[in-house]
Design an enzyme around this catalytic site. Structure first.
Site, PDB file in Angstrom:
ATOM      1  N   LYS A  80       0.862  -1.192   0.000  1.00 21.08           N
ATOM      2  CA  LYS A  80       0.000   0.000   0.000  1.00 21.08           C
ATOM      3  C   LYS A  80       0.893   1.235   0.000  1.00 21.08           C
ATOM      4  CE  LYS A  80      -4.462   1.088   0.409  1.00 21.08           C
ATOM      5  NZ  LYS A  80      -5.619   0.373  -0.148  1.00 21.08           N
ATOM      6  N   GLY A 177     -21.752   5.854   3.962  1.00 22.21           N
ATOM      7  CA  GLY A 177     -20.840   6.246   2.883  1.00 22.21           C
ATOM      8  C   GLY A 177     -21.446   5.909   1.535  1.00 22.21           C
ATOM      9  N   GLY A 179     -20.257   6.876  -1.623  1.00 21.10           N
ATOM     10  CA  GLY A 179     -19.302   7.250  -2.670  1.00 21.10           C
ATOM     11  C   GLY A 179     -19.360   6.269  -3.822  1.00 21.10           C
ATOM     12  N   ASN A 180     -18.219   6.047  -4.449  1.00 17.08           N
ATOM     13  CA  ASN A 180     -18.164   5.199  -5.643  1.00 17.08           C
ATOM     14  C   ASN A 180     -18.703   3.797  -5.380  1.00 17.08           C
ATOM     15  OD1 ASN A 180     -16.985   7.130  -7.337  1.00 17.08           O
ATOM     16  ND2 ASN A 180     -15.019   6.788  -6.362  1.00 17.08           N
ATOM     17  N   VAL A 181     -18.320   3.205  -4.259  1.00 16.60           N
ATOM     18  CA  VAL A 181     -18.786   1.848  -3.953  1.00 16.60           C
ATOM     19  C   VAL A 181     -20.172   1.886  -3.305  1.00 16.60           C
ATOM     20  CG1 VAL A 181     -18.306  -0.295  -2.713  1.00 16.60           C
ATOM     21  CG2 VAL A 181     -16.410   1.038  -3.645  1.00 16.60           C
ATOM     22  N   TYR A 183     -22.656   3.967  -3.376  1.00 17.96           N
ATOM     23  CA  TYR A 183     -23.773   4.272  -4.270  1.00 17.96           C
ATOM     24  C   TYR A 183     -24.167   3.039  -5.090  1.00 17.96           C
ATOM     25  CZ  TYR A 183     -26.253   5.879  -8.386  1.00 17.96           C
ATOM     26  OH  TYR A 183     -27.176   5.990  -9.386  1.00 17.96           O
TER      27      TYR A 183
HETATM   28  P1  NAD Z   1     -15.294   7.336  -1.978  1.00 16.54           P
HETATM   29  O1  NAD Z   1     -14.262   8.317  -1.525  1.00 16.54           O
HETATM   30  O2  NAD Z   1     -15.816   7.399  -3.365  1.00 16.54           O
HETATM   31  O3  NAD Z   1     -16.571   7.386  -1.004  1.00 16.54           O
HETATM   32  C1  NAD Z   1     -16.491   7.480   0.368  1.00 16.54           C
HETATM   33  C2  NAD Z   1     -17.741   8.213   0.831  1.00 16.54           C
HETATM   34  O4  NAD Z   1     -17.819   8.141   2.254  1.00 16.54           O
HETATM   35  C3  NAD Z   1     -17.758   9.688   0.463  1.00 16.54           C
HETATM   36  O5  NAD Z   1     -19.000   9.996  -0.158  1.00 16.54           O
HETATM   37  C4  NAD Z   1     -17.599  10.422   1.807  1.00 16.54           C
HETATM   38  O6  NAD Z   1     -18.313  11.643   1.836  1.00 16.54           O
HETATM   39  C5  NAD Z   1     -18.217   9.412   2.744  1.00 16.54           C
HETATM   40  N1  NAD Z   1     -17.760   9.466   4.137  1.00 16.54           N
HETATM   41  C6  NAD Z   1     -16.514   9.586   4.640  1.00 16.54           C
HETATM   42  N2  NAD Z   1     -16.537   9.477   5.986  1.00 16.54           N
HETATM   43  C7  NAD Z   1     -17.844   9.265   6.325  1.00 16.54           C
HETATM   44  C8  NAD Z   1     -18.522   9.040   7.552  1.00 16.54           C
HETATM   45  N3  NAD Z   1     -17.881   8.990   8.721  1.00 16.54           N
HETATM   46  N4  NAD Z   1     -19.862   8.856   7.520  1.00 16.54           N
HETATM   47  C9  NAD Z   1     -20.525   8.862   6.347  1.00 16.54           C
HETATM   48  N5  NAD Z   1     -19.945   9.062   5.154  1.00 16.54           N
HETATM   49  C10 NAD Z   1     -18.619   9.262   5.151  1.00 16.54           C
HETATM   50  O7  NAD Z   1     -14.657   5.888  -1.645  1.00 16.54           O
HETATM   51  P2  NAD Z   1     -15.065   4.495  -2.288  1.00 16.54           P
HETATM   52  O8  NAD Z   1     -14.187   4.226  -3.450  1.00 16.54           O
HETATM   53  O9  NAD Z   1     -16.543   4.428  -2.411  1.00 16.54           O
HETATM   54  O10 NAD Z   1     -14.578   3.492  -1.131  1.00 16.54           O
HETATM   55  C11 NAD Z   1     -15.335   3.376   0.062  1.00 16.54           C
HETATM   56  C12 NAD Z   1     -14.569   2.490   1.037  1.00 16.54           C
HETATM   57  O11 NAD Z   1     -14.354   1.208   0.450  1.00 16.54           O
HETATM   58  C13 NAD Z   1     -13.166   3.006   1.399  1.00 16.54           C
HETATM   59  O12 NAD Z   1     -12.910   2.662   2.739  1.00 16.54           O
HETATM   60  C14 NAD Z   1     -12.242   2.229   0.485  1.00 16.54           C
HETATM   61  O13 NAD Z   1     -10.943   2.074   1.021  1.00 16.54           O
HETATM   62  C15 NAD Z   1     -12.963   0.902   0.428  1.00 16.54           C
HETATM   63  N6  NAD Z   1     -12.666   0.143  -0.784  1.00 16.54           N
HETATM   64  C16 NAD Z   1     -12.931   0.682  -1.994  1.00 16.54           C
HETATM   65  C17 NAD Z   1     -12.659  -0.045  -3.139  1.00 16.54           C
HETATM   66  C18 NAD Z   1     -12.969   0.516  -4.504  1.00 16.54           C
HETATM   67  O14 NAD Z   1     -13.003  -0.258  -5.470  1.00 16.54           O
HETATM   68  N7  NAD Z   1     -13.242   1.798  -4.642  1.00 16.54           N
HETATM   69  C19 NAD Z   1     -12.088  -1.319  -3.038  1.00 16.54           C
HETATM   70  C20 NAD Z   1     -11.852  -1.866  -1.767  1.00 16.54           C
HETATM   71  C21 NAD Z   1     -12.140  -1.110  -0.645  1.00 16.54           C
END
Ligand code: NAD
Length: 316
Positions: A80, A177, A179-181, A183
């Site tokens: 990482k 949360g 975000g990308n995942v 939603y």
């Molecule tokens: P992202 O940044 O697109 O979305 C995160 C969302 O969480 C944002 O909308 C933010 O406003 C919100 N947020 C942050 N802190 C918060 C809280 N305390 N309460 C409520 N909302 C909060 O990230 P993502 O890509 O959707 O990833 C989400 C999680 O999944 C992360 O922890 C990431 O490490 C993990 N993850 C993501 C992937 C991937 O493919 N994107 C893969 C494995 C793990």
């Protein structure tokens, strides 16, 4: 912090620090293991309160990547990269070139990808300076749709274990949360007939899932502790700590965030309380399965979706 003692106990192979004054880059790359193959794990930019927090994060996240890649059956190890600072101020062509130079020092033993506060566009920029980046727009691209589908499969396996059937019809899921995942997970859950409780710092994201999927917005303090079947943490890690466990009213915890449990005591307490925890590093592997296919030279949609389907059985 007793650095060598701690990293030796977790088995890390290498931790390197890089600084570039011109671009304000302060970064750490931790390679936990290359036993199964080159280490793969994303690049996170975060405004850590102090350097010890950043180091702790990269140590825990790289260890988690070893578990994740191994559990997904990938011939890849775990690593990482974390960058200390404000992503909105740091990002520039020169900054990503400096990141790439740092990655190149690992000579292919560490591959990066997008993570919190980095995007496919950022990976495209780095690709101009290093070969050791995946998730670019001309290859595996955005990992989030793959991660969301894998998390859905993991949730279904947990539901089958707890309730005897993996149907989500009528189940209530609290998603933290959006975000990308988060939603995309809401979209899948809605299609499966689940009711959604949701919270994000960003009110616009709540409005969107409310309008599109009939979700009900709840407050920050209620999202983890509402009466529901499943809590799905999809924001940041360490949200399930020993303080919150007594307030939980769910049967299952299963989400995309890395390191959902603050520590192993939290896991023991969940177990005592009869709450089923679906390990994050198994159910959120969809993105790394997709990106990892670029490294192992096996990028075809059939292979990727088959492996993401396998997350159900691995979780069981
Ligand atoms: P992202 O940044 O697109 O979305 C995160 C969302 O969480 C944002 O909308 C933010 O406003 C919100 N947020 C942050 N802190 C918060 C809280 N305390 N309460 C409520 N909302 C909060 O990230 P993502 O890509 O959707 O990833 C989400 C999680 O999944 C992360 O922890 C990431 O490490 C993990 N993850 C993501 C992937 C991937 O493919 N994107 C893969 C494995 C793990």
């Amino acid at each position: 912090m007793e650095l060598f003692k701690e990293t030796a106990s977790m088995g890390h192979e290498q931790i390197l620090f890089a600084q570039d004054k011109k671009t304000n880059l302060k970064a750490i790359i931790a390679v936990h293991s290359t036993v199964l193959g080159p280490a793969l794990g994303g690049m996170r930019i975060w405004h850590y309160q102090n350097e010890a927090d950043a180091l702790n994060d990269v140590i825990r996240l790289s260890y988690g990547m070893t578990l994740k890649n191994a559990a997904a059956g990938l011939p890849l190890g775990g690593g990482k990269m974390v960058v200390i600072g404000d992503a909105t101020k740091l990002k520039s062509e020169a900054f990503f070139a400096a990141c790439a130079r740092f990655i190149n020092t690992f000579n292919g033993q560490y591959y990066t990808a997008e993570d919190v506060n980095t995007t496919t566009d950022d990976m495209d920029t780095m690709k101009r300076y290093t070969n050791f980046v995946v998730g670019t727009s001309d290859s595996s691209s955005d990992p989030s749709p793959y991660t969301a589908k894998g998390v859905l499969n993991g949730i279904k396996a947990a539901v089958k274990t707890k309730f005897g059937s993996d149907s989500l019809n009528g189940k209530t899921v609290a998603v933290q949360g959006l975000g990308n995942v988060g939603y995309r997970l809401c979209e899948h859950l809605h299609q499966e007939g689940a009711q959604l409780l949701v919270y994000d710092y960003d009110a616009k994201k709540i409005d969107r899932v409310t309008a599109e999927f009939g979700a009900v917005g709840v407050s920050q303090s209620e999202i983890l502790t509402s009466e529901c079947d499943i809590v799905a943490p999809c924001a940041l890690g360490a949200v399930i700590n020993t303080d919150i466990i007594d307030q939980l009213k769910c049967a299952i915890i299963a989400g995309s965030a890395n390191n959902i449990l603050a520590n192993s005591e939290a896991g023991d307490r969940l177990h005592q309380k009869g709450i089923l925890y679906a390990p994050d590093y198994i159910i959120n592997a969809g993105g790394v399965i997709n990106c990892g296919a670029d490294i192992i030279g096996n990028h075809n949609e059939h292979y990727v979706w088959q492996k993401i389907d396998d997350i159900y059985n691995t979780t069981m």
